[in-house]
Design a protein around this motif. Structure first.
Motif, PDB file in Angstrom:
ATOM      1  N   ARG A  96     -15.736   4.525 -33.335  1.00 12.34           N
ATOM      2  CA  ARG A  96     -16.712   3.430 -33.406  1.00 12.34           C
ATOM      3  C   ARG A  96     -16.690   2.700 -34.755  1.00 12.34           C
ATOM      4  N   GLY A  97     -16.168   3.353 -35.773  1.00 18.26           N
ATOM      5  CA  GLY A  97     -16.121   2.713 -37.085  1.00 18.26           C
ATOM      6  C   GLY A  97     -15.247   1.479 -37.135  1.00 18.26           C
ATOM      7  N   CYS A 101     -13.843  -3.106 -39.379  1.00 18.23           N
ATOM      8  CA  CYS A 101     -12.575  -3.802 -39.649  1.00 18.23           C
ATOM      9  C   CYS A 101     -12.671  -5.186 -39.003  1.00 18.23           C
ATOM     10  N   SER A 102     -13.348  -6.089 -39.670  1.00 16.33           N
ATOM     11  CA  SER A 102     -13.725  -7.366 -39.057  1.00 16.33           C
ATOM     12  C   SER A 102     -12.563  -8.328 -38.868  1.00 16.33           C
ATOM     13  N   SER A 103     -11.406  -8.065 -39.504  1.00 14.69           N
ATOM     14  CA  SER A 103     -10.248  -8.956 -39.357  1.00 14.69           C
ATOM     15  C   SER A 103      -9.130  -8.321 -38.547  1.00 14.69           C
ATOM     16  N   LEU A 104      -9.442  -7.245 -37.825  1.00 14.98           N
ATOM     17  CA  LEU A 104      -8.428  -6.520 -37.066  1.00 14.98           C
ATOM     18  C   LEU A 104      -7.899  -7.356 -35.901  1.00 14.98           C
ATOM     19  N   ILE A 118     -14.238   4.609 -22.914  1.00 15.06           N
ATOM     20  CA  ILE A 118     -14.061   3.405 -23.722  1.00 15.06           C
ATOM     21  C   ILE A 118     -15.439   2.765 -23.876  1.00 15.06           C
ATOM     22  N   PRO A 119     -15.868   2.389 -25.085  1.00 18.15           N
ATOM     23  CA  PRO A 119     -17.228   1.889 -25.297  1.00 18.15           C
ATOM     24  C   PRO A 119     -17.580   0.742 -24.343  1.00 18.15           C
ATOM     25  N   SER A 120     -18.792   0.795 -23.808  1.00 17.44           N
ATOM     26  CA  SER A 120     -19.238  -0.253 -22.879  1.00 17.44           C
ATOM     27  C   SER A 120     -19.356  -1.601 -23.582  1.00 17.44           C
ATOM     28  N   ASN A 121     -19.572  -1.588 -24.901  1.00 15.12           N
ATOM     29  CA  ASN A 121     -19.648  -2.827 -25.694  1.00 15.12           C
ATOM     30  C   ASN A 121     -18.397  -2.968 -26.558  1.00 15.12           C
ATOM     31  N   ILE A 122     -17.235  -2.821 -25.928  1.00 14.70           N
ATOM     32  CA  ILE A 122     -15.956  -2.805 -26.632  1.00 14.70           C
ATOM     33  C   ILE A 122     -15.727  -4.047 -27.495  1.00 14.70           C
ATOM     34  N   SER A 123     -16.256  -5.197 -27.079  1.00 11.22           N
ATOM     35  CA  SER A 123     -16.032  -6.437 -27.843  1.00 11.22           C
ATOM     36  C   SER A 123     -16.683  -6.372 -29.221  1.00 11.22           C
ATOM     37  N   TYR A 125     -16.371  -3.964 -31.201  1.00 10.28           N
ATOM     38  CA  TYR A 125     -15.453  -3.246 -32.076  1.00 10.28           C
ATOM     39  C   TYR A 125     -14.128  -3.972 -32.267  1.00 10.28           C
ATOM     40  N   ILE A 126     -13.681  -4.708 -31.264  1.00 16.13           N
ATOM     41  CA  ILE A 126     -12.346  -5.337 -31.340  1.00 16.13           C
ATOM     42  C   ILE A 126     -12.417  -6.803 -30.926  1.00 16.13           C
ATOM     43  N   GLY A 127     -13.419  -7.504 -31.401  1.00 14.93           N
ATOM     44  CA  GLY A 127     -13.662  -8.879 -30.959  1.00 14.93           C
ATOM     45  C   GLY A 127     -12.520  -9.843 -31.167  1.00 14.93           C
ATOM     46  N   TYR A 128     -11.661  -9.600 -32.175  1.00 14.13           N
ATOM     47  CA  TYR A 128     -10.572 -10.527 -32.478  1.00 14.13           C
ATOM     48  C   TYR A 128      -9.193  -9.910 -32.249  1.00 14.13           C
TER      49      TYR A 128
END
Length: 584
Positions: A96-97, A101-104, A118-123, A125-128
């Motif tokens: 979850r950490g 990593c906001s530019s990943l 897989i997290p239900s709010n996956i976006s 964590y990996i929005g980009y």
């Protein structure tokens, strides 16, 4: 009294806002460090794969960029661009950490022993993220519906887990998706309809409950149901036809035109340069191959980011087209090169993407993405805040004065290192062919970055990357081809020392055997009397050797780099201790 209190309060809040601003800037980099700490702490590492390099007792700028599997936005900046940890025996749940990593842009945790859901709010964590690979693990539960909010995804690999339930149908609406694989799970239901990708049956294999194209047709209705649906559809169609007839009778064809206009307006359309520009996807095989190298971006997004390529955002103009500064949705500041609408630039466009997009080195400008729609060709790079070297040397004395001698030596060392690496990088050989002060960009620390690879020549090796197959690759490069770059570097070095334009520095216009040239009189007057005369003479001699008329008499770029780095080290102008020719 009252007014004094108001002034005091306003001042207090301004100070508070400034403190908050600087705190956010600091935390922006610290958050990436916290992100990696959290990943290491949350995962069991029985093989010690992370323990060797993921050490947080250094704390120097860019130290996390040396971690195994971590690539940074810039090698000297603690800003994570991608995390790739396949086959490391890691255990635990989805980390979850990652939200810190906001530019990943790329995450590969494949072939480990990760479990849980897989997290239900996956976006969150990996929005980009563009590439997501969680394959060959032990993830269970459903594919979260929230994954459709990860709008930048090009590649989703979830095969060989124990996922169940249905595939979110809206996942097919992700316009950038090109690779999707969920084979060898326990999924059920209808396969999504992908609007911009062709997903083969193999990508859905060994999921007994999946159906629909490209698999077998979903058999959920019996004959009676089909008859009911037929009758219902017939009645609905007859009713609509009748209503349309009545409408035409009373309102005529003008009403039909309005209806069609209404339908058209529901399509995503933007007016650019006076023309309506509907969002378009180019599925040309060549473009799909380029997508494997760097991210494809939409023309509408780039136009919006530059305010429709307004003059206010224009920061430069080159041989291929204009360059614009822009802020893209993930917060990065980029430089967008919009090529001129000429058919004969297609080869240069492909060359730049294939060459620069496949190479990674601290002294090469990062190519982030590209766009190919209609007649438009755009290249997206990381923004270099200090422009190009030519501007600093020739725009004004005040600007050149800021480019002091140690800084000029630092730039020369960086350029030499990049060229030596290109010439002899191990599994490839590249000749830039167009080195000049215009194509040497400078980042915020004045570290040089080579750009403009559209005239580059590549030599074939046994390990040549398949991505380079789009370009004509020669079987081998003779020494004279390499020596072109050596000559051009000599010109750049002289330009740094003399501040003369490159056209004044050809070997035909300079007599290197003359003692009059090899003297401080030819050096930029801004460098005179600074205690560097001996070093200047050695660099002039090196430039002279690089520009010898007979190519065979010029040194190799590896020799040039070793020489210039040694000169700089003696005078404490660089910390480089050895040449680095490995792949970064």
């Amino acid at each position: 009294m009252c007014s004094c209190n108001i002034v005091y309060l306003v001042s207090f809040f301004l100070v508070l806002l400034l403190c908050s601003f600087f705190s956010l800037r600091c935390n922006a980099v610290q958050s990436d460090i916290d992100c990696l700490k959290s990943i290491k702490d949350s995962l069991a590492d029985p093989l010690g794969s992370l323990g060797y390099t993921w050490r947080f007792d250094n704390q120097t700028e860019g130290f996390i960029c040396k971690f195994a599997g971590v690539t940074c936005w810039h090698p000297d900046e603690n800003k994570v661009l991608s995390i790739s940890l396949p086959g490391m025996g890691l255990k635990g749940e989805f980390p979850r950490g990652l939200q810190n990593c906001s530019s990943l842009t790329s995450l590969d945790l494949s072939s480990n022993k990760l479990d849980g859901t897989i997290p239900s709010n996956i976006s969150k964590y990996i929005g980009y993220v563009v590439n997501l690979d969680l394959s060959n693990n032990q993830f269970s539960g459903e594919i979260p519906a929230d994954i459709v909010n990860c709008s930048f995804l090009n590649r989703i690999k979830l095969e060989n887990n124990t996922l169940e339930g249905t595939i979110p149908p809206d996942i097919g609406l992700l316009g950038r998706i090109k690779t999707f694989n969920v084979s060898n799970n326990m999924l059920t239901g209808q396969v999504p309809n992908f609007i911009n990708a062709t997903v083969p049956a193999e990508s859905f294999a060994n999921n007994p409950g999946l159906c629909g194209r490209p698999l077998e047709v979903c058999v959920t209705e019996n004959v009676g149901n089909r008859r009911t649906l037929f009758v219902s559809g017939f009645m609905t169609g007859w009713s609509l036809f009748t209503l349309l007839g009545i409408y035409l009778f009373f309102f005529g064809l003008l009403g039909v035109k309005k209806m069609l206009l209404l339908i058209k307006n529901r399509t995503k359309v933007m007016v650019i340069d006076g023309d309506e520009w509907p969002e378009e996807v180019n599925n040309d095989p060549k473009i799909l191959e380029l997508e494997k190298i760097v991210t494809r971006m939409s023309f509408m997004e780039l136009s919006k980011a530059t305010s429709n390529f307004s003059q206010e955002n224009e920061i430069g103009k080159g041989m291929l087209g204009k360059v614009y500064k822009a802020l893209v949705p993930n917060g990065w500041t980029v430089a967008i090169k919009r090529l001129q609408c000429l058919e004969d630039l297609e080869e240069e466009f492909v060359s730049e993407i294939t060459t620069l997009g496949s190479l990674r080195h601290p002294n090469l400008v990062p190519l982030i993405g590209f766009c190919s729609e209609r007649d438009e060709r755009l290249l997206v790079y990381k923004y270099m805040p200090n422009g190009n070297l030519h501007e600093w040397l020739h725009s004004s004395d005040d600007k050149a004065r800021l480019l002091d001698f140690p800084l000029r030596v630092k730039i020369a060392v960086g350029v030499a290192k990049a060229l030596a690496w290109l010439h002899d990088g191990g599994n490839f050989h590249v000749v830039h062919s167009n080195i000049s002060t215009q194509c040497i960009l400078l980042d915020e620390n004045f570290d040089p970055k080579l750009s403009n690879f559209w005239e580059a020549t590549l030599a074939k090796t046994n390990d040549t990357d398949s991505n380079l197959s789009l370009l004509p690759i020669v079987e081998s490069l003779d020494f004279t081809t390499y020596k072109k770059d050596v000559y051009r570097f000599g010109v750049v070095l002289l330009e740094l020392l003399t501040r003369k334009e490159s056209y004044q520095l050809s070997c035909s216009s300079l007599n290197f055997s003359s003692s009059s040239f090899a003297s401080p009189l030819d050096v930029d007057e801004l460098l005179l009397g600074q205690g560097f005369d001996d070093m200047v003479m050695k660099l002039l001699e090196l430039a002279s050797n690089c520009m010898k008329f007979i190519p065979d008499q010029r040194p190799t770029m590896q020799q040039v780099y070793q020489t210039i780095a040694a000169i700089a080290r003696v005078h404490n102008q660089t910390e480089d201790s050895e040449i680095q020719l490995h792949m970064d």
